[in-house]
Design a protein around this motif. Structure first.
Motif, PDB file in Angstrom:
ATOM      1  N   VAL A  81       0.843  -1.191   0.000  1.00 15.74           N
ATOM      2  CA  VAL A  81       0.000   0.000   0.000  1.00 15.74           C
ATOM      3  C   VAL A  81       0.880   1.243   0.000  1.00 15.74           C
ATOM      4  CG1 VAL A  81      -1.649   1.329   1.381  1.00 15.74           C
ATOM      5  CG2 VAL A  81      -1.904  -1.140   1.189  1.00 15.74           C
TER       6      VAL A  81
ATOM      7  N   VAL B  19      -3.870  10.244  -1.778  1.00 14.31           N
ATOM      8  CA  VAL B  19      -4.055   9.325  -2.892  1.00 14.31           C
ATOM      9  C   VAL B  19      -3.504   7.964  -2.489  1.00 14.31           C
ATOM     10  CG1 VAL B  19      -3.512   8.838  -5.289  1.00 14.31           C
ATOM     11  CG2 VAL B  19      -3.920  11.194  -4.561  1.00 14.31           C
ATOM     12  N   ALA B  20      -4.335   6.945  -2.622  1.00 15.94           N
ATOM     13  CA  ALA B  20      -3.972   5.612  -2.167  1.00 15.94           C
ATOM     14  C   ALA B  20      -3.828   4.644  -3.334  1.00 15.94           C
ATOM     15  CB  ALA B  20      -5.033   5.091  -1.210  1.00 15.94           C
ATOM     16  N   SER B  21      -2.933   3.703  -3.175  1.00 14.09           N
ATOM     17  CA  SER B  21      -2.791   2.627  -4.155  1.00 14.09           C
ATOM     18  C   SER B  21      -2.404   1.359  -3.414  1.00 14.09           C
ATOM     19  CB  SER B  21      -1.729   2.969  -5.206  1.00 14.09           C
ATOM     20  OG  SER B  21      -0.473   3.169  -4.604  1.00 14.09           O
TER      21      SER B  21
ATOM     22  N   ARG C 120      -6.863  -3.730  -2.299  1.00 15.15           N
ATOM     23  CA  ARG C 120      -8.157  -3.186  -1.861  1.00 15.15           C
ATOM     24  C   ARG C 120      -8.481  -3.601  -0.432  1.00 15.15           C
ATOM     25  NH1 ARG C 120     -14.063  -3.670  -4.890  1.00 15.15           N
ATOM     26  NH2 ARG C 120     -15.254  -2.660  -3.242  1.00 15.15           N
TER      27      ARG C 120
ATOM     28  N   LEU D  22      -7.019  -1.438   2.098  1.00 16.61           N
ATOM     29  CA  LEU D  22      -7.551  -0.078   2.067  1.00 16.61           C
ATOM     30  C   LEU D  22      -8.991  -0.044   2.576  1.00 16.61           C
ATOM     31  CD1 LEU D  22      -6.196   1.052  -1.431  1.00 16.61           C
ATOM     32  CD2 LEU D  22      -5.273   1.635   0.812  1.00 16.61           C
TER      33      LEU D  22
ATOM     34  N   GLU E 235     -15.265   0.625   4.952  1.00 15.59           N
ATOM     35  CA  GLU E 235     -15.654   0.257   3.592  1.00 15.59           C
ATOM     36  C   GLU E 235     -17.117   0.603   3.303  1.00 15.59           C
ATOM     37  OE1 GLU E 235     -13.744  -2.257   0.536  1.00 15.59           O
ATOM     38  OE2 GLU E 235     -14.285  -3.622   2.177  1.00 15.59           O
TER      39      GLU E 235
ATOM     40  N   LYS F 286     -14.286   9.989   1.139  1.00 12.54           N
ATOM     41  CA  LYS F 286     -13.418   9.316   0.175  1.00 12.54           C
ATOM     42  C   LYS F 286     -14.075   9.246  -1.183  1.00 12.54           C
ATOM     43  CE  LYS F 286     -14.899   4.673   1.589  1.00 12.54           C
ATOM     44  NZ  LYS F 286     -14.459   3.374   2.153  1.00 12.54           N
TER      45      LYS F 286
ATOM     46  N   ARG G 282     -14.082   6.733  -4.138  1.00 15.20           N
ATOM     47  CA  ARG G 282     -13.672   5.370  -4.474  1.00 15.20           C
ATOM     48  C   ARG G 282     -13.062   5.289  -5.876  1.00 15.20           C
ATOM     49  NH1 ARG G 282     -15.895   1.283  -1.251  1.00 15.20           N
ATOM     50  NH2 ARG G 282     -17.455   2.002   0.242  1.00 15.20           N
TER      51      ARG G 282
ATOM     52  N   GLN H  44     -11.435   7.651  -7.587  1.00 17.99           N
ATOM     53  CA  GLN H  44     -10.105   8.258  -7.619  1.00 17.99           C
ATOM     54  C   GLN H  44      -9.171   7.668  -6.565  1.00 17.99           C
ATOM     55  OE1 GLN H  44      -9.144  10.417  -9.914  1.00 17.99           O
ATOM     56  NE2 GLN H  44     -11.175  10.426 -10.863  1.00 17.99           N
ATOM     57  N   ASN H  45      -9.693   6.763  -5.715  1.00 17.18           N
ATOM     58  CA  ASN H  45      -8.890   6.191  -4.614  1.00 17.18           C
ATOM     59  C   ASN H  45      -8.249   7.293  -3.784  1.00 17.18           C
ATOM     60  OD1 ASN H  45      -9.354   3.503  -4.785  1.00 17.18           O
ATOM     61  ND2 ASN H  45      -7.413   2.987  -5.745  1.00 17.18           N
ATOM     62  N   THR H  46      -9.051   8.284  -3.470  1.00 17.72           N
ATOM     63  CA  THR H  46      -8.545   9.427  -2.729  1.00 17.72           C
ATOM     64  C   THR H  46      -9.343   9.645  -1.446  1.00 17.72           C
ATOM     65  OG1 THR H  46      -7.837  10.482  -4.791  1.00 17.72           O
ATOM     66  CG2 THR H  46      -8.003  11.883  -2.850  1.00 17.72           C
TER      67      THR H  46
END
Length: 125
Positions: free
Chosen positions: A2, A23-25, A28, A31, A53, A71, A73, A75-77
């Motif tokens: 992550v 910003v997350a990567s 899943r 996260l 979640e 959040k 979802r 943009q994973n931000t």
């Protein structure tokens, strides 16, 4: 693996606002819970807010009614809108992620395997 990258910190006068982004990567699953922590010099790390979640949110007592976590979802931000800022909100703010959110009398938290970003400084004068 992550990776979390924060932005949006800065200096602001008391009563002002700032919006932090993260910003997350990565996985899943890891996260599933995302949140913000902060640490001031000489102080312990403090849980500010979590979002799970199902988008349920948890806030520390010191920020309830002033901060909003959200959040995106797609943009994973992760965001933290901070309003009515106080001098005591000054700290390094860290984005964090884990498989599950926790909440106790200490406030919002995560497990020992949580991942943290590098942090972004917020200074309120």
């Amino acid at each position: 693996h992550v990776q979390l990258v924060e932005s949006g910190g800065g200096s602001v006068q008391a009563g002002g606002s700032l919006k932090l982004s993260c910003v997350a990567s990565g996985s899943r699953n890891r996260l599933s819970c995302m949140g913000w922590f902060r640490r001031s010099p000489g102080e312990d790390r403090e849980g500010v807010a979590n979002i799970d979640e199902e988008s349920r949110t948890y806030y520390g007592d010191s920020v309830k009614g002033r901060f909003t976590i959200s959040k995106d979802r797609v943009q994973n931000t992760l965001y933290l809108q901070m309003n009515s800022l106080k001098v005591e909100d000054s700290a390094m703010y860290y984005c964090a992620a884990d498989v599950k959110c926790y909440y106790s009398h200490y406030g919002p938290g995560m497990g020992p395997m949580a991942t943290f970003g590098q942090g972004t400084q917020v200074t309120v004068s």
